[in-house]
Design a protein around this motif. Sequence first.
Motif, PDB file in Angstrom:
ATOM      1  N   VAL A  91       7.726  11.171   1.462  1.00 26.15           N
ATOM      2  CA  VAL A  91       5.363  11.092   1.950  1.00 26.15           C
ATOM      3  C   VAL A  91       5.754   9.505   1.612  1.00 26.15           C
ATOM      4  O   VAL A  91       5.077   9.052   2.253  1.00 26.15           O
ATOM      5  N   ALA A  92       6.138   9.223   0.714  1.00 26.50           N
ATOM      6  CA  ALA A  92       5.953   7.952   0.098  1.00 26.50           C
ATOM      7  C   ALA A  92       6.437   6.327   1.770  1.00 26.50           C
ATOM      8  O   ALA A  92       6.066   6.065   1.780  1.00 26.50           O
ATOM      9  N   GLU A  93       7.689   7.002   1.812  1.00 24.22           N
ATOM     10  CA  GLU A  93       8.200   5.861   3.442  1.00 24.22           C
ATOM     11  C   GLU A  93       7.059   6.059   4.085  1.00 24.22           C
ATOM     12  O   GLU A  93       6.929   5.562   5.242  1.00 24.22           O
ATOM     13  N   GLN A  94       6.781   7.467   4.712  1.00 21.55           N
ATOM     14  CA  GLN A  94       5.829   7.566   5.671  1.00 21.55           C
ATOM     15  C   GLN A  94       4.309   6.771   5.532  1.00 21.55           C
ATOM     16  O   GLN A  94       4.144   6.160   6.341  1.00 21.55           O
ATOM     17  N   GLU A  95       4.177   6.387   3.969  1.00 22.92           N
ATOM     18  CA  GLU A  95       2.762   6.810   3.711  1.00 22.92           C
ATOM     19  C   GLU A  95       3.221   4.712   4.324  1.00 22.92           C
ATOM     20  O   GLU A  95       2.439   3.753   5.188  1.00 22.92           O
ATOM     21  N   GLN A  96       4.211   3.968   3.658  1.00 21.92           N
ATOM     22  CA  GLN A  96       4.659   2.603   4.028  1.00 21.92           C
ATOM     23  C   GLN A  96       4.248   2.411   5.252  1.00 21.92           C
ATOM     24  O   GLN A  96       3.804   1.322   6.104  1.00 21.92           O
ATOM     25  N   LEU A  97       5.100   3.030   5.880  1.00 22.72           N
ATOM     26  CA  LEU A  97       5.162   2.662   7.813  1.00 22.72           C
ATOM     27  C   LEU A  97       3.785   3.221   9.063  1.00 22.72           C
ATOM     28  O   LEU A  97       3.952   2.210   9.381  1.00 22.72           O
ATOM     29  N   PHE A  98       2.810   4.326   7.940  1.00 26.35           N
ATOM     30  CA  PHE A  98       1.752   4.390   8.259  1.00 26.35           C
ATOM     31  C   PHE A  98       1.249   2.870   8.475  1.00 26.35           C
ATOM     32  O   PHE A  98      -0.038   2.174   8.966  1.00 26.35           O
ATOM     33  N   LYS A  99       1.265   2.528   6.770  1.00 22.40           N
ATOM     34  CA  LYS A  99       0.458   1.153   6.964  1.00 22.40           C
ATOM     35  C   LYS A  99       1.027   0.126   8.066  1.00 22.40           C
ATOM     36  O   LYS A  99      -0.196  -0.852   8.181  1.00 22.40           O
ATOM     37  N   MET A 100       2.536  -0.239   8.396  1.00 21.33           N
ATOM     38  CA  MET A 100       2.543  -0.852   8.348  1.00 21.33           C
ATOM     39  C   MET A 100       2.032  -1.420  10.419  1.00 21.33           C
ATOM     40  O   MET A 100       1.786  -2.329  11.067  1.00 21.33           O
ATOM     41  N   MET A 101       2.024   0.514  10.848  1.00 20.42           N
ATOM     42  CA  MET A 101       1.663   0.557  11.726  1.00 20.42           C
ATOM     43  C   MET A 101       0.471   0.431  12.015  1.00 20.42           C
ATOM     44  O   MET A 101      -0.222  -0.441  12.997  1.00 20.42           O
ATOM     45  N   ASP A 102      -0.311   0.630  10.976  1.00 24.66           N
ATOM     46  CA  ASP A 102      -1.759   0.352  11.388  1.00 24.66           C
ATOM     47  C   ASP A 102      -2.082  -0.884  11.154  1.00 24.66           C
ATOM     48  O   ASP A 102      -2.979  -1.602  12.650  1.00 24.66           O
ATOM     49  N   ILE A 103      -1.189  -2.108  10.238  1.00 23.93           N
ATOM     50  CA  ILE A 103      -1.799  -3.529  10.343  1.00 23.93           C
ATOM     51  C   ILE A 103      -1.405  -3.973  12.022  1.00 23.93           C
ATOM     52  O   ILE A 103      -1.726  -4.765  12.255  1.00 23.93           O
ATOM     53  N   TYR A 104      -0.313  -3.063  12.401  1.00 25.96           N
ATOM     54  CA  TYR A 104       0.113  -4.244  13.556  1.00 25.96           C
ATOM     55  C   TYR A 104      -0.773  -3.558  14.750  1.00 25.96           C
ATOM     56  O   TYR A 104      -1.315  -4.600  15.682  1.00 25.96           O
ATOM     57  N   ILE A 105      -1.693  -2.141  14.632  1.00 24.22           N
ATOM     58  CA  ILE A 105      -2.416  -2.106  15.818  1.00 24.22           C
ATOM     59  C   ILE A 105      -3.206  -2.487  15.912  1.00 24.22           C
ATOM     60  O   ILE A 105      -4.013  -3.159  16.367  1.00 24.22           O
ATOM     61  N   GLN A 106      -3.993  -3.478  14.646  1.00 24.16           N
ATOM     62  CA  GLN A 106      -4.862  -3.803  14.550  1.00 24.16           C
ATOM     63  C   GLN A 106      -4.977  -5.583  15.051  1.00 24.16           C
ATOM     64  O   GLN A 106      -5.680  -5.678  15.701  1.00 24.16           O
ATOM     65  N   SER A 107      -3.994  -5.864  14.499  1.00 25.18           N
ATOM     66  CA  SER A 107      -3.588  -6.855  15.044  1.00 25.18           C
ATOM     67  C   SER A 107      -3.381  -6.886  16.756  1.00 25.18           C
ATOM     68  O   SER A 107      -3.967  -8.057  17.205  1.00 25.18           O
TER      69      SER A 107
END
Length: 111
Positions: A91-107
């Motif tokens: 779960v912690a790895e999933q959350e980290q991945l989702f945060k990275m994806m959110d940052i990338y998509i926002q950019s």
Amino acid sequence: MKFNPKKIGAVLKYFRLKNNMRQEDVALKIDISAAYVGMIENGKRVPSLDVYVDLAEAVNAEVDLFMHEKGAVAQWERLEQFAERISKLEVAEQEQLFKMMDIYIQSCEKK
């Protein structure tokens, strides 16, 4: 191109989700049932040509692009593969991945 109801259904689902639509939304736009949309997406029913054209328009896809399923299906299948791989992470790895994806998509959206 060989007609494949399951692939055509996958294309419908791809474009529907790309447009943030529910099966009910598509159904209301063209006056068919959501259950029928689901059956088409699952390859269990083949719509008439008129309904097929209406479906393409309802999900904002050009009919010829809608008919050429390879690109859309490949993208959808790739997303499903990623979802499967992500589901196996902690779960912690999933959350980290989702945060990275959110940052990338926002950019990307700011471009």
